[in-house]
Design a protein around this motif. Sequence first.
Motif, PDB file in Angstrom:
ATOM      1  N   ARG A  30      89.147 -47.984 -41.294  1.00 49.19           N
ATOM      2  CA  ARG A  30      89.184 -49.209 -42.094  1.00 49.19           C
ATOM      3  C   ARG A  30      88.253 -50.231 -41.481  1.00 49.19           C
ATOM      4  NH1 ARG A  30      94.394 -52.634 -44.287  1.00 49.19           N
ATOM      5  NH2 ARG A  30      93.149 -54.263 -45.293  1.00 49.19           N
ATOM      6  N   ASN A  33      88.209 -54.793 -45.937  1.00 47.74           N
ATOM      7  CA  ASN A  33      89.000 -54.322 -47.075  1.00 47.74           C
ATOM      8  C   ASN A  33      88.527 -52.978 -47.606  1.00 47.74           C
ATOM      9  OD1 ASN A  33      90.627 -56.561 -46.943  1.00 47.74           O
ATOM     10  ND2 ASN A  33      89.551 -57.681 -48.544  1.00 47.74           N
ATOM     11  N   HIS A  34      87.810 -52.218 -46.776  1.00 49.90           N
ATOM     12  CA  HIS A  34      87.347 -50.901 -47.197  1.00 49.90           C
ATOM     13  C   HIS A  34      87.809 -49.830 -46.216  1.00 49.90           C
ATOM     14  CE1 HIS A  34      84.643 -53.411 -49.606  1.00 49.90           C
ATOM     15  NE2 HIS A  34      84.721 -52.419 -50.457  1.00 49.90           N
ATOM     16  N   ARG A  89      91.065 -49.798 -55.368  1.00 49.39           N
ATOM     17  CA  ARG A  89      90.256 -48.893 -56.188  1.00 49.39           C
ATOM     18  C   ARG A  89      89.470 -47.949 -55.295  1.00 49.39           C
ATOM     19  NH1 ARG A  89      87.240 -50.902 -60.324  1.00 49.39           N
ATOM     20  NH2 ARG A  89      86.411 -48.842 -60.547  1.00 49.39           N
ATOM     21  N   VAL A  91      85.983 -46.802 -54.656  1.00 48.89           N
ATOM     22  CA  VAL A  91      84.699 -47.440 -54.927  1.00 48.89           C
ATOM     23  C   VAL A  91      83.603 -46.396 -55.132  1.00 48.89           C
ATOM     24  CG1 VAL A  91      82.934 -48.994 -54.002  1.00 48.89           C
ATOM     25  CG2 VAL A  91      85.366 -49.479 -53.620  1.00 48.89           C
ATOM     26  N   LYS A 124      92.252 -47.459 -61.217  1.00 46.92           N
ATOM     27  CA  LYS A 124      91.831 -47.671 -59.826  1.00 46.92           C
ATOM     28  C   LYS A 124      91.076 -46.459 -59.272  1.00 46.92           C
ATOM     29  CE  LYS A 124      95.772 -50.558 -58.616  1.00 46.92           C
ATOM     30  NZ  LYS A 124      96.955 -50.647 -57.731  1.00 46.92           N
ATOM     31  N   HIS A 127      85.232 -44.573 -60.301  1.00 56.55           N
ATOM     32  CA  HIS A 127      84.362 -44.865 -59.169  1.00 56.55           C
ATOM     33  C   HIS A 127      82.915 -44.544 -59.476  1.00 56.55           C
ATOM     34  CE1 HIS A 127      85.907 -40.724 -59.032  1.00 56.55           C
ATOM     35  NE2 HIS A 127      84.644 -40.428 -58.785  1.00 56.55           N
ATOM     36  N   GLU A 150      88.470 -49.377 -51.649  1.00 56.98           N
ATOM     37  CA  GLU A 150      88.787 -50.783 -51.380  1.00 56.98           C
ATOM     38  C   GLU A 150      90.309 -50.891 -51.307  1.00 56.98           C
ATOM     39  OE1 GLU A 150      88.356 -55.204 -53.406  1.00 56.98           O
ATOM     40  OE2 GLU A 150      87.539 -53.466 -54.435  1.00 56.98           O
TER      41      GLU A 150
END
Length: 154
Positions: A30, A33-34, A89, A91, A124, A127, A150
């Motif tokens: 991590r 926020n990814h 989601r 990404v 979500k 992608h 994310e």
Amino acid sequence: MTDPYAKLAELGLELPKVSPPLAAYVPAVRSGNHVYVSGQLPMVDGKLLATGKVGAEISPEQAKELAARCALNGLAALESLVGLGKVARIVKVVGFVASAPGFTGQPAVINGASELFGEVLGEKGRHARSAVGVGELPLGAPVEVELIAEVVAD
């Protein structure tokens, strides 16, 4: 809103244990926020489900199923690090297909992963994606899938 745990149960799927890394890396990291999930092979209980090239020893249909297994393993890595409930989601997905000469169906193969993300995570799970043909993958695997998710802030 889609409950990923309920969707997994509805699909008859269970998140597997995260396979230990094959080399010097971790399954997921991590950053802010990814979450970056390392390439996932189609493993079950530490064993590769199949080996070979797609378009030769492995049919495109079988490879699509194997790509879905890679995606399930990726979800397990997400679960182990942050929990699927924190996924805002998916990404980006990158799928690698060990391809026989002349095989050009990589996008259809990686649909196995994309479709699983959509089934489990709903909107979500939609992608951006790349599907790449390669000469070889680790352990002779036919497919490998990595992803970026994310997640909601803590």
